[in-house]
Design a protein around this motif. Structure first.
Motif, mmCIF file in Angstrom:
data_model
loop_
_atom_site.group_PDB
_atom_site.id
_atom_site.type_symbol
_atom_site.label_atom_id
_atom_site.label_comp_id
_atom_site.label_asym_id
_atom_site.label_seq_id
_atom_site.Cartn_x
_atom_site.Cartn_y
_atom_site.Cartn_z
ATOM 1 N N ILE A 139 39.112 42.101 43.595
ATOM 2 C CA ILE A 139 39.523 40.895 42.878
ATOM 3 C C ILE A 139 39.849 41.267 41.434
ATOM 4 C CG2 ILE A 139 38.794 38.624 42.045
ATOM 5 C CD1 ILE A 139 36.894 38.478 44.457
ATOM 6 N N HIS A 140 40.964 40.768 40.919
ATOM 7 C CA HIS A 140 41.334 40.965 39.522
ATOM 8 C C HIS A 140 41.573 39.601 38.876
ATOM 9 C CE1 HIS A 140 42.243 45.361 39.852
ATOM 10 N NE2 HIS A 140 42.437 45.028 41.127
ATOM 11 N N THR A 141 41.151 39.449 37.638
ATOM 12 C CA THR A 141 41.468 38.262 36.854
ATOM 13 C C THR A 141 41.683 38.691 35.412
ATOM 14 O OG1 THR A 141 40.831 35.940 36.488
ATOM 15 C CG2 THR A 141 39.112 37.591 36.182
ATOM 16 N N PRO A 142 42.586 38.070 34.677
ATOM 17 C CA PRO A 142 42.841 38.496 33.294
ATOM 18 C C PRO A 142 41.579 38.456 32.445
ATOM 19 C CG PRO A 142 44.592 37.048 34.043
ATOM 20 C CD PRO A 142 43.528 37.007 35.097
ATOM 21 N N PRO A 143 41.396 39.446 31.570
ATOM 22 C CA PRO A 143 40.210 39.459 30.695
ATOM 23 C C PRO A 143 40.258 38.333 29.682
ATOM 24 C CG PRO A 143 41.753 41.176 30.049
ATOM 25 C CD PRO A 143 42.285 40.592 31.330
#
Length: 284
Positions: free
Chosen positions: A194-198
């Motif tokens: 899973i990736h989400t913007p910092p």
């Protein structure tokens, strides 16, 4: 039945509830807000919402409207007075009323409004069908990390998407995704990460976003805070949004192209299940 609305210390029928025309929230969007979901008559993730409210107020140098314990009791009164079983409590804190001037009057007394909305939260049909979205330029003001009521561009973007038969807009700045019109965005790459913007001033520190990342760690589901390009979004195996009132919702189409196989993916479904179980267990 008419709702009972809280306005600056008084509970009123929604048909007569009003604020001053000189309130800076009305004149300058000089106000912040929070939305807490309610399920089974209990507040979801309330303490995190209260902490973010305090941060937003501090960033704008607006005084706290009341002590924390009283604010929680006010939320519970809103739920009780309106017999709310499922939906949301909306809170808006403004700098208060003062003669219109670009220079802030330090003597203005903060304003506070609360109301409820009945809404289906758990059985959202979009959890089964998924969302169709389009990418649009992010033209909001720079301090998106503060939850202000400056929502005009977000409203325009989402409304345009809906007019085109879609569900939402994904906002893009310099080729990188920031967030959806009113939610944080996450993707799942080919390795199942899973990736989400910092977090930064470019996007809101979503409460549900934070809970989802914590839950992923607790269940050994790999998750990272990392920038997401439009190209990465296009290659994603899965995508989903998170917010206080949508919880976790799958995104199945972006700019007319299917995400993965065009259906809600297994990791997205799992995260929704885990988040709902956790939030109901900790509701107050």
């Amino acid at each position: 039945m008419a709702r009972s609305v809280y306005v600056n210390g008084v509970w009123q029928d929604e048909g007569v509830a009003s604020i001053s025309v000189f309130d800076r929230g009305f004149l300058f969007a000089d106000a912040v807000y929070e939305v807490a979901a309610v399920v089974g008559g209990k507040l979801i993730d309330y303490e995190a919402h209260a902490r973010r409210l305090s941060r937003s107020l501090k960033e704008l140098a607006i005084a706290e409207p009341m002590p924390a314990a009283e604010l929680l009791e006010l939320h519970r009164q809103a739920v009780s007075r309106n017999g709310l079983e499922e939906g949301l409590v909306y809170l808006q804190a403004t700098r208060g009323a003062a003669d219109r001037d670009f220079v802030i009057d330090p003597n203005a007394a903060p304003g506070l409004v609360l109301f409820t909305q009945a809404k289906t939260v758990l059985a959202n049909p979009k959890a089964q069908t998924g969302l169709k979205v389009k990418c649009m330029p992010d033209r909001r003001w720079g301090r998106r990390d503060i939850k202000t009521v400056q929502l005009l561009y977000s409203s325009l973007a989402k409304s345009q998407a809906v007019r085109e038969g879609l569900d939402d807009a994904i906002l893009v700045e310099d080729g990188m995704v920031t967030e959806a019109s009113s939610a944080n965005l996450h993707i799942v790459d080919e390795e199942g990460v899973i990736h989400t913007p910092p977090l930064s001033e470019a996007l809101l520190p979503g409460i549900t976003r934070g809970s989802v990342l914590s839950i992923a760690r607790d269940h050994a589901i790999p998750a990272r805070e990392s920038p997401i390009s439009v190209e990465a979004l296009g290659r994603a195996r899965e995508a989903f949004i998170t917010s206080a009132t949508s919880f976790v919702l799958p995104v199945v189409e972006v700019d007319g192209r299917a995400v993965g196989d065009g259906r809600p993916g297994p990791i997205t479904r799992r995260m929704r299940e885990l988040y709902i179980a956790s939030s109901l267990r900790t509701a107050i």
